[in-house]
Motif scaffolding. Sequence first.
Motif, PDB file in Angstrom:
ATOM      1  N   LEU A   1       1.012  -1.264   0.131  1.00  0.00           N
ATOM      2  CA  LEU A   1      -0.022   0.014  -0.129  1.00  0.00           C
ATOM      3  C   LEU A   1       1.023   1.241   0.160  1.00  0.00           C
ATOM      4  O   LEU A   1       1.889   1.331   0.770  1.00  0.00           O
ATOM      5  CB  LEU A   1      -0.840   0.117   1.193  1.00  0.00           C
ATOM      6  CG  LEU A   1      -1.943  -1.111   1.299  1.00  0.00           C
ATOM      7  CD1 LEU A   1      -2.539  -1.168   2.632  1.00  0.00           C
ATOM      8  CD2 LEU A   1      -3.033  -0.977   0.328  1.00  0.00           C
ATOM      9  N   GLY A   2       0.605   2.203  -0.944  1.00  0.00           N
ATOM     10  CA  GLY A   2       1.386   3.312  -0.900  1.00  0.00           C
ATOM     11  C   GLY A   2       0.895   4.668  -0.233  1.00  0.00           C
ATOM     12  O   GLY A   2      -0.353   5.003  -0.327  1.00  0.00           O
ATOM     13  N   PHE A   3       1.598   5.427   0.624  1.00  0.00           N
ATOM     14  CA  PHE A   3       1.188   6.133   1.372  1.00  0.00           C
ATOM     15  C   PHE A   3       1.860   7.437   0.941  1.00  0.00           C
ATOM     16  O   PHE A   3       3.223   7.465   1.040  1.00  0.00           O
ATOM     17  CB  PHE A   3       1.183   6.166   2.903  1.00  0.00           C
ATOM     18  CG  PHE A   3       0.177   5.067   3.249  1.00  0.00           C
ATOM     19  CD1 PHE A   3      -1.143   5.484   3.947  1.00  0.00           C
ATOM     20  CD2 PHE A   3       0.311   3.714   3.124  1.00  0.00           C
ATOM     21  CE1 PHE A   3      -2.125   4.587   4.253  1.00  0.00           C
ATOM     22  CE2 PHE A   3      -0.413   2.811   3.650  1.00  0.00           C
ATOM     23  CZ  PHE A   3      -1.658   3.459   4.262  1.00  0.00           C
ATOM     24  N   TRP A   4       1.449   8.679   1.094  1.00  0.00           N
ATOM     25  CA  TRP A   4       2.390   9.856   1.216  1.00  0.00           C
ATOM     26  C   TRP A   4       2.874  10.411   2.350  1.00  0.00           C
ATOM     27  O   TRP A   4       2.109  10.142   3.583  1.00  0.00           O
ATOM     28  CB  TRP A   4       1.606  11.143   0.260  1.00  0.00           C
ATOM     29  CG  TRP A   4       1.145  11.131  -0.765  1.00  0.00           C
ATOM     30  CD1 TRP A   4      -0.129  10.903  -1.481  1.00  0.00           C
ATOM     31  CD2 TRP A   4       2.027  11.210  -1.964  1.00  0.00           C
ATOM     32  NE1 TRP A   4      -0.020  10.800  -2.985  1.00  0.00           N
ATOM     33  CE2 TRP A   4       1.290  10.834  -3.244  1.00  0.00           C
ATOM     34  CE3 TRP A   4       3.639  11.469  -2.089  1.00  0.00           C
ATOM     35  CZ2 TRP A   4       1.770  11.079  -4.466  1.00  0.00           C
ATOM     36  CZ3 TRP A   4       3.897  11.228  -3.553  1.00  0.00           C
ATOM     37  CH2 TRP A   4       3.170  11.246  -4.718  1.00  0.00           C
ATOM     38  N   THR A   5       4.023  10.933   2.812  1.00  0.00           N
ATOM     39  CA  THR A   5       4.428  11.508   3.936  1.00  0.00           C
ATOM     40  C   THR A   5       5.190  12.806   3.683  1.00  0.00           C
ATOM     41  O   THR A   5       6.054  13.021   2.495  1.00  0.00           O
ATOM     42  CB  THR A   5       5.474  10.368   4.661  1.00  0.00           C
ATOM     43  OG1 THR A   5       5.813  11.159   5.778  1.00  0.00           O
ATOM     44  CG2 THR A   5       6.514  10.097   3.587  1.00  0.00           C
ATOM     45  N   ASP A   6       5.031  13.823   4.400  1.00  0.00           N
ATOM     46  CA  ASP A   6       6.025  15.013   4.272  1.00  0.00           C
ATOM     47  C   ASP A   6       7.504  15.004   5.061  1.00  0.00           C
ATOM     48  O   ASP A   6       8.089  15.945   4.844  1.00  0.00           O
ATOM     49  CB  ASP A   6       5.004  16.060   4.974  1.00  0.00           C
ATOM     50  CG  ASP A   6       3.712  16.531   4.407  1.00  0.00           C
ATOM     51  OD1 ASP A   6       3.846  16.207   3.047  1.00  0.00           O
ATOM     52  OD2 ASP A   6       2.598  16.827   5.058  1.00  0.00           O
ATOM     53  N   ARG A   7       7.522  13.973   5.687  1.00  0.00           N
ATOM     54  CA  ARG A   7       8.656  13.684   6.561  1.00  0.00           C
ATOM     55  C   ARG A   7       9.210  12.111   6.387  1.00  0.00           C
ATOM     56  O   ARG A   7       9.076  11.430   7.355  1.00  0.00           O
ATOM     57  CB  ARG A   7       8.345  14.001   8.242  1.00  0.00           C
ATOM     58  CG  ARG A   7       7.990  15.415   8.363  1.00  0.00           C
ATOM     59  CD  ARG A   7       7.897  15.915   9.804  1.00  0.00           C
ATOM     60  NE  ARG A   7       7.557  14.877  10.732  1.00  0.00           N
ATOM     61  CZ  ARG A   7       6.274  14.605  10.984  1.00  0.00           C
ATOM     62  NH1 ARG A   7       5.473  15.317  10.682  1.00  0.00           N
ATOM     63  NH2 ARG A   7       5.918  13.733  12.064  1.00  0.00           N
ATOM     64  N   LEU A   8       9.726  11.935   5.234  1.00  0.00           N
ATOM     65  CA  LEU A   8      10.063  10.602   4.903  1.00  0.00           C
ATOM     66  C   LEU A   8      10.941   9.794   6.003  1.00  0.00           C
ATOM     67  O   LEU A   8      10.559   8.689   6.245  1.00  0.00           O
ATOM     68  CB  LEU A   8      11.028  10.690   3.438  1.00  0.00           C
ATOM     69  CG  LEU A   8      11.198   9.029   2.956  1.00  0.00           C
ATOM     70  CD1 LEU A   8       9.743   8.286   2.716  1.00  0.00           C
ATOM     71  CD2 LEU A   8      11.869   9.242   1.657  1.00  0.00           C
ATOM     72  N   ALA A   9      11.995  10.470   6.341  1.00  0.00           N
ATOM     73  CA  ALA A   9      12.751   9.868   7.330  1.00  0.00           C
ATOM     74  C   ALA A   9      12.112   9.498   8.495  1.00  0.00           C
ATOM     75  O   ALA A   9      12.396   8.519   9.304  1.00  0.00           O
ATOM     76  CB  ALA A   9      14.193  10.568   7.522  1.00  0.00           C
ATOM     77  N   ASP A  10      11.484  10.540   9.224  1.00  0.00           N
ATOM     78  CA  ASP A  10      10.612  10.434  10.538  1.00  0.00           C
ATOM     79  C   ASP A  10       9.624   9.256  10.313  1.00  0.00           C
ATOM     80  O   ASP A  10       9.464   8.604  11.252  1.00  0.00           O
ATOM     81  CB  ASP A  10      10.139  11.814  10.916  1.00  0.00           C
ATOM     82  CG  ASP A  10      10.980  12.776  11.337  1.00  0.00           C
ATOM     83  OD1 ASP A  10      12.326  12.333  11.457  1.00  0.00           O
ATOM     84  OD2 ASP A  10      10.716  14.142  11.215  1.00  0.00           O
ATOM     85  N   SER A  11       9.012   9.259   9.118  1.00  0.00           N
ATOM     86  CA  SER A  11       7.873   8.295   9.185  1.00  0.00           C
ATOM     87  C   SER A  11       8.409   6.950   9.064  1.00  0.00           C
ATOM     88  O   SER A  11       7.549   5.951   9.626  1.00  0.00           O
ATOM     89  CB  SER A  11       6.789   8.591   7.902  1.00  0.00           C
ATOM     90  OG  SER A  11       6.489   9.787   8.048  1.00  0.00           O
ATOM     91  N   SER A  12       9.570   6.738   8.290  1.00  0.00           N
ATOM     92  CA  SER A  12      10.177   5.379   8.356  1.00  0.00           C
ATOM     93  C   SER A  12      10.966   5.123   9.639  1.00  0.00           C
ATOM     94  O   SER A  12      10.361   3.799   9.897  1.00  0.00           O
ATOM     95  CB  SER A  12      11.588   5.525   7.245  1.00  0.00           C
ATOM     96  OG  SER A  12      12.060   4.347   7.185  1.00  0.00           O
ATOM     97  N   ARG A  13      11.332   5.950  10.367  1.00  0.00           N
ATOM     98  CA  ARG A  13      11.762   5.705  11.724  1.00  0.00           C
ATOM     99  C   ARG A  13      10.580   5.187  12.665  1.00  0.00           C
ATOM    100  O   ARG A  13      10.566   4.318  13.490  1.00  0.00           O
ATOM    101  CB  ARG A  13      12.622   6.636  12.232  1.00  0.00           C
ATOM    102  CG  ARG A  13      13.994   6.958  11.904  1.00  0.00           C
ATOM    103  CD  ARG A  13      14.816   7.668  12.749  1.00  0.00           C
ATOM    104  NE  ARG A  13      14.348   9.030  12.485  1.00  0.00           N
ATOM    105  CZ  ARG A  13      14.861   9.742  11.433  1.00  0.00           C
ATOM    106  NH1 ARG A  13      15.607   9.610  10.702  1.00  0.00           N
ATOM    107  NH2 ARG A  13      14.220  11.199  11.547  1.00  0.00           N
ATOM    108  N   ASP A  14       9.296   5.955  12.458  1.00  0.00           N
ATOM    109  CA  ASP A  14       8.191   5.701  13.137  1.00  0.00           C
ATOM    110  C   ASP A  14       7.789   4.242  12.966  1.00  0.00           C
ATOM    111  O   ASP A  14       7.452   3.845  13.907  1.00  0.00           O
ATOM    112  CB  ASP A  14       7.173   6.755  12.812  1.00  0.00           C
ATOM    113  CG  ASP A  14       7.555   7.854  13.578  1.00  0.00           C
ATOM    114  OD1 ASP A  14       8.518   8.005  14.574  1.00  0.00           O
ATOM    115  OD2 ASP A  14       6.839   9.021  13.227  1.00  0.00           O
ATOM    116  N   LEU A  15       7.560   3.814  11.752  1.00  0.00           N
ATOM    117  CA  LEU A  15       7.315   2.709  11.421  1.00  0.00           C
ATOM    118  C   LEU A  15       8.057   1.457  11.721  1.00  0.00           C
ATOM    119  O   LEU A  15       7.683   0.511  12.145  1.00  0.00           O
ATOM    120  CB  LEU A  15       6.823   2.698   9.904  1.00  0.00           C
ATOM    121  CG  LEU A  15       5.664   3.126   9.367  1.00  0.00           C
ATOM    122  CD1 LEU A  15       5.420   2.826   7.913  1.00  0.00           C
ATOM    123  CD2 LEU A  15       4.121   2.233   9.971  1.00  0.00           C
TER     124      LEU A  15
END
Length: 163
Positions: free
Chosen positions: A90-104
Amino acid sequence: MSPPAIHNPFFHVGFIVPDLDAAMDEFHVALGIAWRAPVDAVVPLLGPDGVTETNVYSVYSEGGPPAIELVQSVPGTPLAGDGGVSFHHLGFWTDRLADSSRDLDAHGWPCAATVASAESNPSRFTLQRSPHGFYVELFDTATPRHADLLPKPSRERTVDEHR
């Protein structure tokens, strides 16, 4: 822990296919799906084992969101398939790629691949492996492949939802 800066709902669903051109024809004939122009690109994928120059052949459906993405299988990478057509991400947009990746990653959904950058930070997109056998693809809103699939600004969404 705050939720990652991911725009919901997802904007595309991705399938891995053994032959992109054949799958495009099959989806068109069976489901009437029209396709954008396919993209054939060499992508430096950074994964746990380093950088792999990966030939990625893919296409998005016309219209959306949500859109359908087909990606031709790339054995030996997180883009490998099971030999047939299979749900992949599933593809999602994010404004903060590095932060979102670390959160997941902190939630047990580690980054399996991203586009290699000079700083070794996530770039353009990440593939986060879920514990359920599929991936979540986080796409950076700053580098959209198809700008028409970007989320609408909050004000525009609110106005459209009340029509």
